[in-house]
Design a protein around this motif. Structure first.
Motif, PDB file in Angstrom:
ATOM      1  N   ALA A 169       0.814  -1.217   0.000  1.00  0.00           N
ATOM      2  CA  ALA A 169       0.000   0.000   0.000  1.00  0.00           C
ATOM      3  C   ALA A 169       0.849   1.269   0.000  1.00  0.00           C
ATOM      4  CB  ALA A 169      -0.923  -0.006   1.221  1.00  0.00           C
ATOM      5  N   GLY A 170       2.179   1.113  -0.049  1.00  0.00           N
ATOM      6  CA  GLY A 170       3.056   2.277  -0.088  1.00  0.00           C
ATOM      7  C   GLY A 170       3.356   2.864   1.279  1.00  0.00           C
ATOM      8  N   ILE A 171       3.125   2.081   2.323  1.00  0.00           N
ATOM      9  CA  ILE A 171       3.360   2.531   3.694  1.00  0.00           C
ATOM     10  C   ILE A 171       4.557   1.766   4.268  1.00  0.00           C
ATOM     11  CG2 ILE A 171       2.382   2.706   6.021  1.00  0.00           C
ATOM     12  CD1 ILE A 171      -0.408   2.557   4.627  1.00  0.00           C
ATOM     13  N   THR A 172       5.493   2.481   4.885  1.00  0.00           N
ATOM     14  CA  THR A 172       6.616   1.817   5.537  1.00  0.00           C
ATOM     15  C   THR A 172       6.087   1.010   6.717  1.00  0.00           C
ATOM     16  OG1 THR A 172       8.156   3.586   4.927  1.00  0.00           O
ATOM     17  CG2 THR A 172       8.817   2.129   6.734  1.00  0.00           C
ATOM     18  N   PRO A 173       6.264  -0.307   6.722  1.00  0.00           N
ATOM     19  CA  PRO A 173       5.715  -1.099   7.824  1.00  0.00           C
ATOM     20  C   PRO A 173       6.357  -0.804   9.180  1.00  0.00           C
ATOM     21  CG  PRO A 173       6.098  -2.472   5.902  1.00  0.00           C
ATOM     22  CD  PRO A 173       6.774  -1.163   5.636  1.00  0.00           C
ATOM     23  N   LEU A 174       7.708  -0.777   9.218  1.00  0.00           N
ATOM     24  CA  LEU A 174       8.431  -0.624  10.488  1.00  0.00           C
ATOM     25  C   LEU A 174       9.419   0.536  10.397  1.00  0.00           C
ATOM     26  CD1 LEU A 174       9.287  -4.394  11.022  1.00  0.00           C
ATOM     27  CD2 LEU A 174       7.661  -3.080  12.388  1.00  0.00           C
ATOM     28  N   SER A 175       9.218   1.552  11.212  1.00  0.00           N
ATOM     29  CA  SER A 175      10.144   2.678  11.218  1.00  0.00           C
ATOM     30  C   SER A 175      11.203   2.453  12.291  1.00  0.00           C
ATOM     31  CB  SER A 175       9.396   3.985  11.506  1.00  0.00           C
ATOM     32  OG  SER A 175      10.290   5.077  11.467  1.00  0.00           O
ATOM     33  N   THR A 176      12.462   2.462  11.871  1.00  0.00           N
ATOM     34  CA  THR A 176      13.557   2.296  12.827  1.00  0.00           C
ATOM     35  C   THR A 176      14.805   2.978  12.296  1.00  0.00           C
ATOM     36  OG1 THR A 176      14.646   0.666  14.270  1.00  0.00           O
ATOM     37  CG2 THR A 176      14.558   0.156  11.914  1.00  0.00           C
ATOM     38  N   SER A 177      15.791   3.118  13.161  1.00  0.00           N
ATOM     39  CA  SER A 177      17.059   3.731  12.778  1.00  0.00           C
ATOM     40  C   SER A 177      18.143   2.675  12.718  1.00  0.00           C
ATOM     41  CB  SER A 177      17.459   4.819  13.777  1.00  0.00           C
ATOM     42  OG  SER A 177      18.813   5.182  13.612  1.00  0.00           O
ATOM     43  N   GLY A 178      18.718   2.483  11.536  1.00  0.00           N
ATOM     44  CA  GLY A 178      19.849   1.562  11.410  1.00  0.00           C
ATOM     45  C   GLY A 178      21.174   2.261  11.605  1.00  0.00           C
TER      46      GLY A 178
ATOM     47  N   LYS B  43      17.272   2.179   2.738  1.00  0.00           N
ATOM     48  CA  LYS B  43      18.618   2.545   3.192  1.00  0.00           C
ATOM     49  C   LYS B  43      18.632   2.755   4.705  1.00  0.00           C
ATOM     50  CE  LYS B  43      19.662   4.735  -1.248  1.00  0.00           C
ATOM     51  NZ  LYS B  43      20.018   6.004  -1.960  1.00  0.00           N
ATOM     52  N   VAL B  44      18.124   1.761   5.412  1.00  0.00           N
ATOM     53  CA  VAL B  44      17.895   1.881   6.849  1.00  0.00           C
ATOM     54  C   VAL B  44      19.160   2.199   7.638  1.00  0.00           C
ATOM     55  CG1 VAL B  44      18.150  -0.611   7.240  1.00  0.00           C
ATOM     56  CG2 VAL B  44      16.822   0.771   8.855  1.00  0.00           C
ATOM     57  N   THR B  45      20.325   1.730   7.196  1.00  0.00           N
ATOM     58  CA  THR B  45      21.555   2.000   7.949  1.00  0.00           C
ATOM     59  C   THR B  45      21.988   3.463   7.873  1.00  0.00           C
ATOM     60  OG1 THR B  45      22.844   1.244   6.045  1.00  0.00           O
ATOM     61  CG2 THR B  45      22.453  -0.357   7.810  1.00  0.00           C
ATOM     62  N   ALA B  46      21.321   4.246   7.032  1.00  0.00           N
ATOM     63  CA  ALA B  46      21.601   5.678   6.954  1.00  0.00           C
ATOM     64  C   ALA B  46      20.507   6.508   7.617  1.00  0.00           C
ATOM     65  CB  ALA B  46      21.751   6.103   5.494  1.00  0.00           C
ATOM     66  N   VAL B  47      19.475   5.826   8.146  1.00  0.00           N
ATOM     67  CA  VAL B  47      18.355   6.533   8.774  1.00  0.00           C
ATOM     68  C   VAL B  47      18.699   6.854  10.230  1.00  0.00           C
ATOM     69  CG1 VAL B  47      15.936   6.398   9.465  1.00  0.00           C
ATOM     70  CG2 VAL B  47      16.663   5.457   7.261  1.00  0.00           C
ATOM     71  N   ASP B  48      18.697   8.137  10.568  1.00  0.00           N
ATOM     72  CA  ASP B  48      19.019   8.571  11.929  1.00  0.00           C
ATOM     73  C   ASP B  48      17.799   8.413  12.838  1.00  0.00           C
ATOM     74  OD1 ASP B  48      20.551   9.518  13.983  1.00  0.00           O
ATOM     75  OD2 ASP B  48      20.741  11.562  13.216  1.00  0.00           O
ATOM     76  N   TYR B  49      18.046   8.370  14.122  1.00  0.00           N
ATOM     77  CA  TYR B  49      16.982   8.187  15.117  1.00  0.00           C
ATOM     78  C   TYR B  49      15.866   9.226  15.003  1.00  0.00           C
ATOM     79  CZ  TYR B  49      14.971   7.996  19.891  1.00  0.00           C
ATOM     80  OH  TYR B  49      14.138   7.929  20.980  1.00  0.00           O
ATOM     81  N   PRO B  50      16.175  10.539  14.954  1.00  0.00           N
ATOM     82  CA  PRO B  50      15.090  11.526  14.822  1.00  0.00           C
ATOM     83  C   PRO B  50      14.280  11.352  13.543  1.00  0.00           C
ATOM     84  CG  PRO B  50      17.113  12.594  15.515  1.00  0.00           C
ATOM     85  CD  PRO B  50      17.481  11.206  15.090  1.00  0.00           C
ATOM     86  N   ASP B  51      14.947  10.920  12.468  1.00  0.00           N
ATOM     87  CA  ASP B  51      14.246  10.721  11.198  1.00  0.00           C
ATOM     88  C   ASP B  51      13.265   9.548  11.295  1.00  0.00           C
ATOM     89  OD1 ASP B  51      15.662  12.808  10.012  1.00  0.00           O
ATOM     90  OD2 ASP B  51      17.304  11.490   9.427  1.00  0.00           O
TER      91      ASP B  51
END
Length: 421
Positions: free
Chosen positions: A178-187, A243-251
């Motif tokens: 559906a175009g929705i990110t299932p799990l938001s996390t910071s890698g 690109k989860v390993t580049a996603v920061d915690y606040p993002d």
């Protein structure tokens, strides 16, 4: 020209004396206590929390001084040793990180000063010296770990909180389609990935039974069940942000609060800030179902004590600081903290004011698990959570689960000695 000030003696004699030293007090005989914290987002809340204390202690004013979270542990030792103007009360990380401050003599022991006779010993352990067993802080919060979810997205997609792993994966697939990110996390932040692992992998490695076996030396982190639990977490990569390993915690936080992600594996400490950021956000919570091959056949709510408040051993106002710390061990402070900041208080007898937090705390009490990488393996360098998080980062980049387990074992065995060996 040398400056003088007027001094009137007890006999009424007026003398000319060298310039008087500036008072270390504020507002005449009112003492200002500085409370150092790593949570700038709590500044307004603590102003409300400390108001009743200031009212009942009219000669004490409390100043909340926040420092950026990422800089706090670096700055804290220097702040504690300041000859003048240093903090009087400080927020302390739990378990391992407090130990260096204790060994350096920077914290005042609280034994015999604060009434903690009704407290759970496992809660107090987070603020005790590993070597001397003395208490150096009053724990202020309990944290639970679970999967937070956006109720509106779940309703729109006709999804219910999953009770089986197969259902959980099917829901993730449906959300992604559906175009929705299932799990938001910071890698990008290892400690965040370690929390993900505790949430999704604890049932697979065996929860507290494995932690006890690892503490005694009967098992270690190359154990097949632990290695499989790392694999469970890493295999969720297709459902993490791109690109989860580049996603920061606040993002990662923003991705969830903005409604672009359906779920957020994290702690109860996120609920207050999330609802403050987006008051319209309706948040639910569920425990991750047992993973494939799980050694525990029911869901687990993991938890830990998240810090304490201690007295600076070098404080110029140690007596007044101790008064504040004594008050922080009372239900009055605990309930104010719980209600104002939407947190789970560590003070005995205090109930969470937020229904969602009451739900997760009840889960921890009925089917809880210790967050072992913080509670049991958080006393050395590297911290267990950081080593585990770095191993997961490497797995997201292609490293095998077996090699990741070896990396965790190597890091922790550098300082940890099993109790049975």
């Amino acid at each position: 020209m040398r400056k003088f000030c007027t001094v009137i003696t007890a006999l009424g004699v007026v003398l000319a004396a060298p310039a008087c030293a500036p008072s270390t007090k504020s507002g005449g005989d009112k003492v200002t206590l500085t409370v150092l914290s790593w949570r700038p987002e709590d500044t307004a809340g603590y102003a409300k929390i400390f108001a009743p204390f200031e009212k009942s202690h009219p000669k004490i004013k409390v100043k909340f001084k926040p420092i950026k979270n990422t800089e706090y542990l670096t700055v804290l030792p220097t702040e504690l040793k300041k000859a003048t103007g240093g903090p009087d009360v400080v927020q302390l990380k739990p378990y391992g990180p407090i130990q260096s401050l204790i060994s350096a003599g920077n914290l005042a022991p609280l034994d015999g000063q604060v009434d903690v006779s009704k407290w759970d010993p496992t809660v107090l352990q987070a603020a005790k010296g590993k070597q001397d067993g003395k208490l150096y802080g009053v724990p202020y919060a309990m944290q639970t770990l679970s999967v937070l979810y956006n109720k509106k997205i779940f309703a729109d997609q006709q999804i219910q909180p999953p009770t089986t792993w197969a259902q959980f994966i099917a829901d993730c697939d449906k959300l992604k389609k559906a175009g929705i990110t299932p799990l938001s996390t910071s890698g990008l932040q290892p400690w965040v990935l370690a929390i993900d692992h505790q949430i999704f992998g604890a049932t697979r490695y065996g929860g507290d039974d494995f932690a006890k076996a690892a503490m005694s030396g009967q098992k270690n982190f190359t154990d097949p069940d632990y290695v499989a639990s790392l694999d469970v977490t890493a295999k969720l990569k297709p459902y993490y942000p791109d690109k989860v390993t580049a996603v920061d915690y606040p993002d990662a936080q923003t991705l969830f609060t903005s409604g672009k992600a359906a779920m957020y594996p994290g702690g109860s400490y996120e609920v207050g800030p999330f609802t403050k950021t987006n008051p319209d956000l309706q948040i639910g919570s569920f425990d991750a179902p047992p993973a494939p091959g799980a050694k525990v056949n029911h869901a687990l709510t993991s938890g830990f004590v998240d810090g304490s408040y201690g007295v600076n051993a070098h404080s110029e106002h140690k007596t007044e600081a101790m008064e504040l710390i004594k008050w922080m061990a009372t239900p009055e402070f605990g309930q104010l903290y719980a209600n104002t900041l939407k947190q789970i208080s560590a003070v005995p007898g205090v109930t969470p004011g937020d229904p969602l937090l009451a739900q997760t705390y009840q889960g921890f009490k009925t089917h809880g698990a210790t967050y072992m990488m913080v509670v049991d393996f958080g006393y050395g360098n590297p911290l267990g959570r950081d080593q585990e998080g770095e191993a997961l980062q490497k797995m997201l980049g292609g490293t095998s689960a077996a090699d990741a387990g070896k990396l965790v074992q190597k890091g922790i065995s550098a300082w940890f000695k099993p109790s049975g060996g």
